[in-house]
Design an enzyme around this catalytic site. Structure first.
Site, PDB file in Angstrom:
ATOM      1  N   ILE A 150       0.842  -1.201   0.000  1.00  9.13           N
ATOM      2  CA  ILE A 150       0.000   0.000   0.000  1.00  9.13           C
ATOM      3  C   ILE A 150       0.879   1.254   0.000  1.00  9.13           C
ATOM      4  O   ILE A 150       0.609   2.226  -0.713  1.00  9.13           O
ATOM      5  CB  ILE A 150      -0.978  -0.016   1.198  1.00  9.13           C
ATOM      6  N   GLY A 152       9.558  -5.093   1.948  1.00 14.45           N
ATOM      7  CA  GLY A 152       9.161  -4.308   0.772  1.00 14.45           C
ATOM      8  C   GLY A 152      10.128  -4.521  -0.386  1.00 14.45           C
ATOM      9  O   GLY A 152      11.096  -5.277  -0.289  1.00 14.45           O
ATOM     10  N   TYR A 208      -2.002  -9.344  15.591  1.00  8.99           N
ATOM     11  CA  TYR A 208      -1.910  -8.283  14.574  1.00  8.99           C
ATOM     12  C   TYR A 208      -2.923  -7.174  14.870  1.00  8.99           C
ATOM     13  O   TYR A 208      -2.574  -5.995  14.994  1.00  8.99           O
ATOM     14  CB  TYR A 208      -2.133  -8.877  13.173  1.00  8.99           C
ATOM     15  N   ASN A 233     -10.392  -4.906   3.221  1.00  7.51           N
ATOM     16  CA  ASN A 233      -9.436  -5.717   2.455  1.00  7.51           C
ATOM     17  C   ASN A 233      -8.843  -4.954   1.267  1.00  7.51           C
ATOM     18  O   ASN A 233      -9.493  -4.830   0.228  1.00  7.51           O
ATOM     19  CB  ASN A 233     -10.110  -7.000   1.979  1.00  7.51           C
ATOM     20  N   GLY A 276      -8.531 -17.686  13.171  1.00  2.39           N
ATOM     21  CA  GLY A 276      -8.542 -16.227  13.313  1.00  2.39           C
ATOM     22  C   GLY A 276      -9.357 -15.495  12.269  1.00  2.39           C
ATOM     23  O   GLY A 276      -9.358 -14.267  12.231  1.00  2.39           O
ATOM     24  N   ASP A 277     -10.063 -16.235  11.386  1.00  2.00           N
ATOM     25  CA  ASP A 277     -10.863 -15.589  10.330  1.00  2.00           C
ATOM     26  C   ASP A 277     -12.309 -15.363  10.785  1.00  2.00           C
ATOM     27  O   ASP A 277     -13.073 -16.324  10.914  1.00  2.00           O
ATOM     28  CB  ASP A 277     -10.930 -16.499   9.093  1.00  2.00           C
TER      29      ASP A 277
HETATM   30  N1  UDP Z   1      -8.952 -17.076   1.730  1.00  2.00           N
HETATM   31  C1  UDP Z   1      -9.168 -18.327   1.166  1.00  2.00           C
HETATM   32  N2  UDP Z   1      -8.119 -18.935   0.538  1.00  2.00           N
HETATM   33  C2  UDP Z   1      -6.877 -18.378   0.454  1.00  2.00           C
HETATM   34  C3  UDP Z   1      -6.668 -17.091   1.021  1.00  2.00           C
HETATM   35  C4  UDP Z   1      -7.740 -16.483   1.645  1.00  2.00           C
HETATM   36  O1  UDP Z   1     -10.258 -18.874   1.237  1.00  2.00           O
HETATM   37  O2  UDP Z   1      -5.951 -19.000  -0.108  1.00  2.00           O
HETATM   38  C5  UDP Z   1     -10.060 -16.397   2.383  1.00  2.00           C
HETATM   39  C6  UDP Z   1      -9.769 -16.024   3.834  1.00  2.00           C
HETATM   40  O3  UDP Z   1     -10.137 -17.081   4.684  1.00  2.00           O
HETATM   41  C7  UDP Z   1     -10.620 -14.780   4.015  1.00  2.00           C
HETATM   42  C8  UDP Z   1     -10.676 -14.156   2.625  1.00  2.00           C
HETATM   43  O4  UDP Z   1     -10.280 -15.175   1.731  1.00  2.00           O
HETATM   44  O5  UDP Z   1     -11.923 -15.128   4.381  1.00  2.00           O
HETATM   45  C9  UDP Z   1      -9.733 -12.973   2.480  1.00  2.00           C
HETATM   46  O6  UDP Z   1      -8.466 -13.386   2.936  1.00  2.00           O
HETATM   47  P1  UDP Z   1      -7.173 -12.486   2.754  1.00  2.00           P
HETATM   48  O7  UDP Z   1      -6.021 -13.268   3.312  1.00  2.00           O
HETATM   49  O8  UDP Z   1      -7.068 -12.019   1.352  1.00  2.00           O
HETATM   50  O9  UDP Z   1      -7.465 -11.214   3.642  1.00  2.00           O
HETATM   51  P2  UDP Z   1      -7.870 -11.071   5.202  1.00  2.00           P
HETATM   52  O10 UDP Z   1      -9.372 -11.034   5.215  1.00  2.00           O
HETATM   53  O11 UDP Z   1      -7.288 -12.226   5.949  1.00  2.00           O
HETATM   54  O12 UDP Z   1      -7.273  -9.769   5.579  1.00  2.00           O
END
Ligand code: UDP
Length: 344
Positions: free
Chosen positions: A19, A43, A148, A177, A300-301
């Protein structure tokens, strides 16, 4: 004080990152003077235009960031430098508290010492944890579920206290995101390792385009039994260029209202897309039928994170140019076609 860009110099920490590097371009286009402070630990040096001064240093070393302010005049700091992998933060919280919290503390102390009073801080929707209700407003309780998010929330607290005690003027932008590449094709998204959804979907499309067996997919969908319409996680994807334009609006707001204070704004597009919807849109954009494996949830999702970004739209007078995820996918696809990652 007006924010005439040509008279303003902005220090961008983390300007070699995803970013931050887009921010540098947008500031230059807007006529700002820019310097970058970056350790180059994650980076890319070549993401910074050669005309921009790179001050190489580590924010965890107070003397490095102090030296960056000596002999230079900055009107504001945009602070992107941080570690940002949720999974890594769970496994190695020390890295996150040291880099994100201590690093930010060293930065604001150097700003105090050198009389620089305006800060735009990269915060995150991860500070909300699993929200009680949707969409998420700035007053939704913040209860991070990983180090985080916790580290970013701690810095938000620091900024509030520094406003009261030391007169710091700051705006924390809570990103949803971040996604996409520069619309002119000049800059893309590069993470190592890459864990983000859109890049990984497009890498899979590229693999198939290059003759790979569609059935041998590398793409995994984390969780299909979540309490969402199709069972997969829902996120609010905001184009990186829209994120950056909000930073310039935040800077302008601080110039118009320079009194001490700490504000926070969500940055998203107020619309959620499920993982399967993102994959389908990627299939449409690339013309490739992208296959995937459904696997278990990622630790953690949260199931659903969707912003109410109306405060940023009203108070920062910010309007995202890309109201849904499609443009981010189109721009990212263009970037990967021209800059295929080595691993694909
Ligand atoms: N995700 C997924 N497969 C992957 C990477 C991510 O299903 O290989 C899902 C992840 O569980 C989340 C969404 O995609 O629900 C976005 O994930 P990302 O890592 O892009 O961003 P975050 O939401 O973790 O910041």
């Amino acid at each position: 004080m007006s924010a005439s860009a040509s008279e303003q110099t902005v220090l961008v920490t983390g300007g070699a990152g995803y970013i931050g590097s887009h921010m540098v371009r947008q500031l230059l286009t807007g006529g700002f003077n820019v310097a970058v402070f970056d350790s180059l630990s994650r980076g890319n040096r070549d993401a910074i235009p050669e005309t921009v001064e790179l001050i190489e240093g580590d924010l965890t070393q107070a003397e490095d960031i102090d030296a960056a302010f000596k002999g230079r005049n900055f009107d504001a700091v945009m602070h992107f430098a941080a570690l940002a992998y949720v999974g890594e933060s769970v496994e190695q919280p020390d890295l996150y508290y040291r880099n994100n919290v201590m690093g930010s503390l060293n930065l604001v102390d150097a700003m105090r010492k050198h009389g620089v009073n305006k800060l735009v801080f990269s915060s995150t929707c991860a500070t909300y944890g699993t929200p009680e209700s949707l969409p998420i407003t700035e007053s939704t309780p913040q209860a991070p579920i990983n180090p985080y998010g916790q580290s970013k929330l701690m810095v938000e607290h620091v900024l509030k206290d520094y406003a009261v005690a030391y007169g710091l003027r700051s705006i924390a932008l809570r990103y949803f995101n971040a996604s996409g590449s520069a619309s002119d094709g000049s800059l893309g998204e590069r993470h190592d390792p890459e864990t983000h959804l859109i890049p990984l979907i497009l890498w899979e499309a590229l693999r198939v385009k290059n003759g790979g067996d569609p059935k041998g997919t590398n793409l995994r969908v984390f969780g299909s039994d979540l309490p969402t319409p199709d069972g997969t996680c829902v996120r609010d994807y905001i184009h990186v260029e829209d994120l950056c334009s909000a930073h310039i609006k935040a800077f302008e707001r601080m110039c118009k209202t320079p009194e001490a204070g700490a504000e926070q704004f969500n940055l998203g597009v107020n619309q959620g897309f499920s993982v399967l919807e993102v994959i389908n849109t990627c299939s449409e954009v690339t013309g490739i039928d992208i296959q995937y494996d459904l696997v278990g949830r990622r630790a953690g999702d949260p199931a659903e994170l969707v912003a109410d970004a109306s405060a940023a739209m009203q108070k920062l007078q910010w309007t995202p140019n890309y109201p849904n995820v499609r443009a981010a996918i189109e721009h990212a696809w263009q970037w990967y076609l021209e800059h295929p990652p080595e691993s694909v």
